[in-house]
Design a protein around this motif. Sequence first.
Motif, short mmCIF file in Angstrom:
data_model
loop_
_atom_site.label_atom_id
_atom_site.label_comp_id
_atom_site.label_asym_id
_atom_site.label_seq_id
_atom_site.Cartn_x
_atom_site.Cartn_y
_atom_site.Cartn_z
N SER A 70 -51.87 -28.14 9.02
CA SER A 70 -52.43 -27.34 10.13
C SER A 70 -53.87 -27.74 10.44
N ARG A 71 -54.64 -27.93 9.41
CA ARG A 71 -56.04 -28.30 9.63
C ARG A 71 -56.16 -29.73 10.13
N LEU A 72 -55.29 -30.62 9.63
CA LEU A 72 -55.33 -32.01 10.10
C LEU A 72 -54.87 -32.12 11.55
N ILE A 73 -53.86 -31.33 11.95
CA ILE A 73 -53.40 -31.42 13.34
C ILE A 73 -54.48 -30.90 14.28
N ALA A 74 -55.24 -29.93 13.85
CA ALA A 74 -56.34 -29.44 14.68
C ALA A 74 -57.35 -30.57 14.92
N GLU A 75 -57.66 -31.33 13.89
CA GLU A 75 -58.60 -32.45 14.03
C GLU A 75 -57.96 -33.59 14.82
N ALA A 76 -56.69 -33.84 14.60
CA ALA A 76 -55.99 -34.89 15.36
C ALA A 76 -56.03 -34.56 16.85
N ASP A 77 -55.85 -33.29 17.19
CA ASP A 77 -55.90 -32.87 18.59
C ASP A 77 -57.29 -33.11 19.17
N PRO A 84 -46.24 -40.34 16.43
CA PRO A 84 -45.51 -39.93 15.22
C PRO A 84 -46.36 -39.17 14.21
N ILE A 85 -47.62 -39.53 14.06
CA ILE A 85 -48.46 -38.84 13.09
C ILE A 85 -48.67 -37.39 13.50
N SER A 86 -48.99 -37.16 14.76
CA SER A 86 -49.17 -35.79 15.25
C SER A 86 -47.87 -35.00 15.15
N ASP A 87 -46.78 -35.64 15.50
CA ASP A 87 -45.47 -34.98 15.42
C ASP A 87 -45.17 -34.56 13.98
N ARG A 88 -45.45 -35.46 13.04
CA ARG A 88 -45.20 -35.17 11.62
C ARG A 88 -46.06 -34.01 11.14
N LEU A 89 -47.34 -34.04 11.49
CA LEU A 89 -48.24 -32.96 11.09
C LEU A 89 -47.79 -31.63 11.67
N ARG A 90 -47.38 -31.62 12.92
CA ARG A 90 -46.91 -30.36 13.54
C ARG A 90 -45.67 -29.83 12.83
N ARG A 91 -44.75 -30.73 12.51
CA ARG A 91 -43.53 -30.31 11.81
C ARG A 91 -43.87 -29.72 10.45
N LEU A 92 -44.74 -30.38 9.70
CA LEU A 92 -45.13 -29.89 8.37
C LEU A 92 -45.93 -28.60 8.46
N ALA A 93 -46.77 -28.48 9.46
CA ALA A 93 -47.55 -27.25 9.63
C ALA A 93 -46.62 -26.08 9.94
N ASN A 94 -45.59 -26.32 10.74
CA ASN A 94 -44.64 -25.26 11.08
C ASN A 94 -43.78 -24.87 9.89
N LYS A 95 -43.46 -25.83 9.03
CA LYS A 95 -42.69 -25.52 7.81
C LYS A 95 -43.51 -24.65 6.86
#
Length: 97
Positions: A70-77, A84-95
């Motif tokens: 979740s914190r990494l996707i915020a920085e990626a955004d 693929p990296i953003s997609d993976r982070l979003r999937r893991l954050a949602n899990k």
Amino acid sequence: MSDRPSDEYYASLERRLRALLPLVETVVPRDVGHWFNEYLDAGEYGLAVETVAEALPDDPSGEAVGALASRLIAEADVMGLAGPISDRLRRLANKGS
């Protein structure tokens, strides 16, 4: 006029990413944490995020993986990372939530 972000943008981004180091070291293997820190030292913030994102377990157990994702996707955004990296982070954050 330059499209380059300001020095303050980079300083703030680096501070936020460095604040994640204890969590990174908890979740991913030691060598990945080492490279995360090395990439931050070199100003390669996108590469730092990508390296950790690729090392996160596919099937997270506990809250730490989801919290880090979740914190990494915020920085990626903020950095405009996509794909693929953003997609993976979003999937893991949602899990993890």
